[in-house]
Design an enzyme around this catalytic site. Structure first.
Site, short mmCIF file in Angstrom:
data_model
loop_
_atom_site.label_atom_id
_atom_site.label_comp_id
_atom_site.label_asym_id
_atom_site.label_seq_id
_atom_site.Cartn_x
_atom_site.Cartn_y
_atom_site.Cartn_z
N ARG A 43 -2.18 1.58 4.25
CA ARG A 43 -2.32 1.57 5.71
C ARG A 43 -2.36 2.99 6.22
O ARG A 43 -1.60 3.85 5.77
CB ARG A 43 -1.13 0.83 6.35
CG ARG A 43 -1.33 -0.64 6.34
CD ARG A 43 -0.12 -1.47 6.57
NE ARG A 43 0.59 -1.20 7.79
CZ ARG A 43 1.92 -1.14 7.86
NH1 ARG A 43 2.64 -1.29 6.77
NH2 ARG A 43 2.52 -0.93 9.00
N SER A 105 6.30 4.25 -1.54
CA SER A 105 7.47 3.39 -1.77
C SER A 105 7.70 3.07 -3.24
O SER A 105 7.75 1.91 -3.63
CB SER A 105 7.31 2.09 -0.99
OG SER A 105 7.11 2.39 0.35
N ASP A 159 9.45 3.57 2.11
CA ASP A 159 9.27 2.72 3.30
C ASP A 159 10.57 2.51 4.08
O ASP A 159 10.54 2.34 5.31
CB ASP A 159 8.65 1.37 2.92
CG ASP A 159 9.42 0.63 1.83
OD1 ASP A 159 10.35 1.22 1.25
OD2 ASP A 159 9.08 -0.52 1.53
#
Length: 418
Positions: A43, A105, A159
């Protein structure tokens, strides 16, 4: 947890220093970009901090192909840079040299706020030539090769740090704990630097009073701490996983695995002639034929309503099924969800006892808690049971997610001139 803060080896909970010294305080202004690589999704977000609440943002999702997830580092980071270039072109910002927060992450050893050495892969990635390398350096190399895209990587984080930053920006200075309950489960929180005794702040040139710590509590259990609660079904799911014996908390609580645990239990109940009157269901013997979203659909219905359960039985190609089967399906989904929520509650309660705060807001987010209809309530009830009465806590939904938080951390890094 205390052992993890005191020494680098010995504790199954690593308590990793993030080098992020502060959470956003609301004074940050400007345009910031976030890149978030979590599992199959990449993203990219553009965040406009101009005082509007909530802040404006533009996000684009890109799917990481399987061959890239198991290919070379060169392929992965070239893919990320190509996506970033397309994104910036769309907004006319290719030459803007915007600050970037990078969410990565995967278990890393952080060497500074913008340097992270990859320890091992999770979430389906398996790219051997990236191990033990600095992922920010790899991204910067790919950016240099591309040449046309001018950006400035300000911070790298996982994250949980991103999500905590987004929650703190939304809920204010009382929000100092962030918990991600998604494919896996992890947390981060604001710690006093002096309490991270394994961290030599002076030698590292770190002169800030606080630091966000990433617990990496999903590794709890690797020293046998969970052996007495693992069932045969958990052991089977663990044995079939890419990282056997690792991330046991994820396998008990995470969206990536709990559908598989339910499938194994249902399969056994068929063998025991308790479910579907013992008629065989071949689909249930197929790996990942009972995705975690089925659990949310089944538990999302009112008591006595079984539309979703009936449809799922049809999708599983069960020939004969009735209300008694639907009740069992619901019960199994509830028990396994409740167990997961209880384990997460135990982990949060341990962290609250360590922090000894009189009042705190805990930002909880991630795909599982967001889409599972009863999870939030189960987590809250168990936490109330486990937390000392003197402590006031509030579970607040951190739906903004790690992407927005990463852009905010880039803004914090700029504000503090890091």
């Amino acid at each position: 947890m205390k052992m993890g803060l005191a020494k680098t080896k010995g504790s199954s909970i690593a308590m990793l220093p993030s080098y992020v010294p502060a959470l956003p305080d609301g004074t940050e202004r400007g345009k910031y970009v976030a890149i978030d690589l979590s599992g199959k999704n990449l993203r990219i977000m553009l965040l406009h901090l101009d005082g509007s609440d909530p802040p404006r943002s533009n996000t684009v999702n890109y799917i990481v192909a399987n061959h890239v997830m198991k290919g070379t580092g060169d392929q992965l980071f070239t893919f990320i840079v190509n996506c970033l270039q397309r994104f910036l072109q769309e907004f006319g910002l290719v030459d803007a040299n915007l600050p970037i927060g990078f969410v990565f992450s995967y278990p890393c050893e952080l060497l500074s706020i913008r340097s992270a050495r990859l320890l091992w892969w999770t979430k389906g990635f398996d790219i051997k030539d990236c191990l033990q390398k600095d992922v920010v350096a790899l991204l910067e190399e790919a950016l240099e090769m591309n040449m046309s895209t001018k950006v400035n990587i300000k911070a790298v984080m996982n994250d949980t740090v991103g999500q905590l930053a987004a929650a703190a920006h939304k809920y204010g200075p009382e929000c100092t704990i962030g918990v991600v309950i998604g494919y896996g489960c992890n947390s981060s929180y604001l710690e006093k630097t002096a309490r991270i005794t394994k961290f030599d702040a002076k030698a590292r040139g770190y002169d800030h009073e606080n630091m966000i710590v990433v617990t990496e509590w999903e590794e709890f259990g690797k020293n046998g701490e969970l052996d007495d609660i693992l069932t045969q079904f958990d052991r089977e799911v663990d044995a079939a996983s890419v990282h056997k014996g690792k991330q046991l908390i994820d396998k008990l609580c995470g969206a990536l695995y709990i559908g598989e645990v339910v499938r194994k239990v249902l399969s056994q109940l068929v063998l025991d002639r308790v479910l579907f009157e013992g008629q065989s269901c071949e689909k249930l013997d197929e790996v990942e034929s009972f995705p975690t979203k089925y659990i949310s659909e089944i538990l999302g219905e009112e008591e006595g309503v079984f539309k979703a359960a009936r449809r799922i039985c049809e999708e599983l190609e069960v020939e004969m099924h009735g209300t008694a089967d639907y009740i069992i399906l619901r019960e199994v989904c509830d028990v396994i969800s409740r167990r997961g929520a209880s384990i997460v509650a135990a982990a949060i309660a341990a962290l609250l006892r360590h922090l000894e705060l009189s009042s705190v807001k805990i930002g909880v987010g991630g795909a599982l808690i967001q889409f599972h209809p009863t999870y939030h309530q189960m987590l809250k009830e168990k936490l109330e049971e486990l937390t000392p009465i003197t402590m006031k806590f509030e579970l607040v939904p951190a739906d903004e997610g790690s992407c927005q938080g990463a852009a905010l951390i880039a803004a914090v890094a700029e504000r503090l001139k890091l």
